[in-house]
Design a protein around this motif. Structure first.
Motif, PDB file in Angstrom:
ATOM      1  N   LEU A 174     -42.131 -62.706 -10.442  1.00 52.64           N
ATOM      2  CA  LEU A 174     -41.831 -63.609 -10.409  1.00 52.64           C
ATOM      3  C   LEU A 174     -43.154 -64.796 -10.696  1.00 52.64           C
ATOM      4  N   THR A 175     -42.997 -65.851 -10.638  1.00 49.87           N
ATOM      5  CA  THR A 175     -43.541 -66.860 -10.881  1.00 49.87           C
ATOM      6  C   THR A 175     -42.441 -68.164 -10.808  1.00 49.87           C
ATOM      7  N   GLY A 176     -43.568 -68.952  -9.597  1.00 51.06           N
ATOM      8  CA  GLY A 176     -43.483 -70.404  -8.620  1.00 51.06           C
ATOM      9  C   GLY A 176     -44.325 -70.211  -7.806  1.00 51.06           C
ATOM     10  N   THR A 177     -43.584 -71.699  -7.001  1.00 47.73           N
ATOM     11  CA  THR A 177     -44.691 -71.826  -6.404  1.00 47.73           C
ATOM     12  C   THR A 177     -44.443 -71.541  -4.908  1.00 47.73           C
TER      13      THR A 177
ATOM     14  N   VAL B  62     -28.194 -62.808   2.684  1.00 44.86           N
ATOM     15  CA  VAL B  62     -27.552 -62.594   3.670  1.00 44.86           C
ATOM     16  C   VAL B  62     -26.707 -64.292   4.068  1.00 44.86           C
ATOM     17  N   ASP B  63     -25.411 -64.880   4.810  1.00 43.84           N
ATOM     18  CA  ASP B  63     -25.303 -65.572   5.159  1.00 43.84           C
ATOM     19  C   ASP B  63     -25.683 -67.254   4.208  1.00 43.84           C
ATOM     20  N   GLY B  64     -25.965 -66.299   2.662  1.00 42.71           N
ATOM     21  CA  GLY B  64     -25.209 -67.775   1.912  1.00 42.71           C
ATOM     22  C   GLY B  64     -27.076 -68.093   1.659  1.00 42.71           C
ATOM     23  N   GLY B  65     -28.000 -67.296   1.581  1.00 45.19           N
ATOM     24  CA  GLY B  65     -29.019 -67.050   1.884  1.00 45.19           C
ATOM     25  C   GLY B  65     -29.961 -66.956   0.402  1.00 45.19           C
ATOM     26  N   PRO B  66     -31.452 -66.343   0.066  1.00 43.91           N
ATOM     27  CA  PRO B  66     -31.387 -65.842  -0.853  1.00 43.91           C
ATOM     28  C   PRO B  66     -31.749 -64.991  -1.079  1.00 43.91           C
ATOM     29  N   ASP B  67     -32.019 -64.455  -1.874  1.00 43.21           N
ATOM     30  CA  ASP B  67     -32.796 -63.068  -2.150  1.00 43.21           C
ATOM     31  C   ASP B  67     -33.967 -63.056  -1.420  1.00 43.21           C
ATOM     32  N   TYR B  68     -33.839 -61.849  -1.440  1.00 47.62           N
ATOM     33  CA  TYR B  68     -35.009 -61.240   0.068  1.00 47.62           C
ATOM     34  C   TYR B  68     -36.416 -60.628  -0.544  1.00 47.62           C
ATOM     35  N   ILE B  69     -37.040 -60.753  -0.420  1.00 48.10           N
ATOM     36  CA  ILE B  69     -38.635 -60.055  -1.439  1.00 48.10           C
ATOM     37  C   ILE B  69     -39.441 -59.599  -0.754  1.00 48.10           C
ATOM     38  N   GLU B  70     -39.773 -58.004  -0.588  1.00 53.16           N
ATOM     39  CA  GLU B  70     -40.885 -57.555  -0.232  1.00 53.16           C
ATOM     40  C   GLU B  70     -42.258 -58.012  -1.451  1.00 53.16           C
ATOM     41  N   VAL B  71     -43.293 -58.243  -1.165  1.00 57.38           N
ATOM     42  CA  VAL B  71     -44.162 -58.877  -2.068  1.00 57.38           C
ATOM     43  C   VAL B  71     -45.260 -57.652  -1.906  1.00 57.38           C
ATOM     44  N   LYS B  72     -45.537 -57.138  -2.979  1.00 57.83           N
ATOM     45  CA  LYS B  72     -46.042 -55.974  -2.982  1.00 57.83           C
ATOM     46  C   LYS B  72     -48.009 -56.639  -3.681  1.00 57.83           C
ATOM     47  N   LYS B  73     -47.665 -57.077  -4.868  1.00 54.56           N
ATOM     48  CA  LYS B  73     -49.081 -57.981  -5.470  1.00 54.56           C
ATOM     49  C   LYS B  73     -48.647 -59.485  -5.593  1.00 54.56           C
ATOM     50  N   ILE B  74     -49.503 -60.095  -5.748  1.00 57.28           N
ATOM     51  CA  ILE B  74     -49.729 -61.334  -6.015  1.00 57.28           C
ATOM     52  C   ILE B  74     -51.604 -62.138  -6.430  1.00 57.28           C
ATOM     53  N   GLN B  75     -50.935 -63.106  -6.961  1.00 53.99           N
ATOM     54  CA  GLN B  75     -52.910 -63.759  -7.186  1.00 53.99           C
ATOM     55  C   GLN B  75     -52.054 -64.957  -7.726  1.00 53.99           C
ATOM     56  N   GLU B  76     -52.605 -66.113  -8.352  1.00 58.52           N
ATOM     57  CA  GLU B  76     -52.359 -67.423  -7.923  1.00 58.52           C
ATOM     58  C   GLU B  76     -52.273 -68.100  -9.525  1.00 58.52           C
ATOM     59  N   LYS B  77     -51.926 -68.354 -10.130  1.00 59.84           N
ATOM     60  CA  LYS B  77     -51.461 -68.523 -10.751  1.00 59.84           C
ATOM     61  C   LYS B  77     -52.655 -69.623 -12.088  1.00 59.84           C
ATOM     62  N   GLU B  78     -53.759 -69.435 -12.840  1.00 57.75           N
ATOM     63  CA  GLU B  78     -54.892 -70.068 -12.853  1.00 57.75           C
ATOM     64  C   GLU B  78     -54.138 -71.072 -14.404  1.00 57.75           C
TER      65      GLU B  78
END
Length: 101
Positions: free
Chosen positions: A30-33, A85-101
């Motif tokens: 995924l890509t986002g803020t 749950v409770d009308g919330g968003p998907d819940y993601i366990e982050v394994k890798k992350i990097q800042e987008k250039e």
């Protein structure tokens, strides 16, 4: 005996790769803020990721997500079973992350 061990290993590996419906994985890129989560009605996740289409609740046992707050990132992770749950968003366990250039 070796044949039985080989067959058992094959069955085990095949079963583990076919756990997801239709052979699909819950792996996501995924890509986002990324932002810290404030008070929410769904009450899970330490951070959120807002993409062009939607937003996700995030957690990570391996990565300090606070280092990426306010930044556009590319992350890899897996959906946490039992959510949303409770009308919330998907819940993601982050394994890798990097800042987008």
């Amino acid at each position: 005996m070796k044949l039985l061990a080989t067959i058992s290993s094959f069955i085990f590996l095949f079963a583990n790769t076919c756990n997801s419906p239709e052979g699909q994985s819950d792996q996501l890129q995924l890509t986002g803020t990324l932002e810290a989560t404030g008070i929410t009605s769904y009450q899970y996740g330490s951070h959120t990721l807002t993409t062009e289409d939607t937003f996700y609740a995030l957690r990570s046992e391996q990565i300090d997500l606070s280092k990426f707050e306010g930044k556009t990132v590319i992350l890899e992770g897996e959906k946490v079973e039992g959510y949303p749950v409770d009308g919330g968003p998907d819940y993601i366990e982050v394994k890798k992350i990097q800042e987008k250039e």
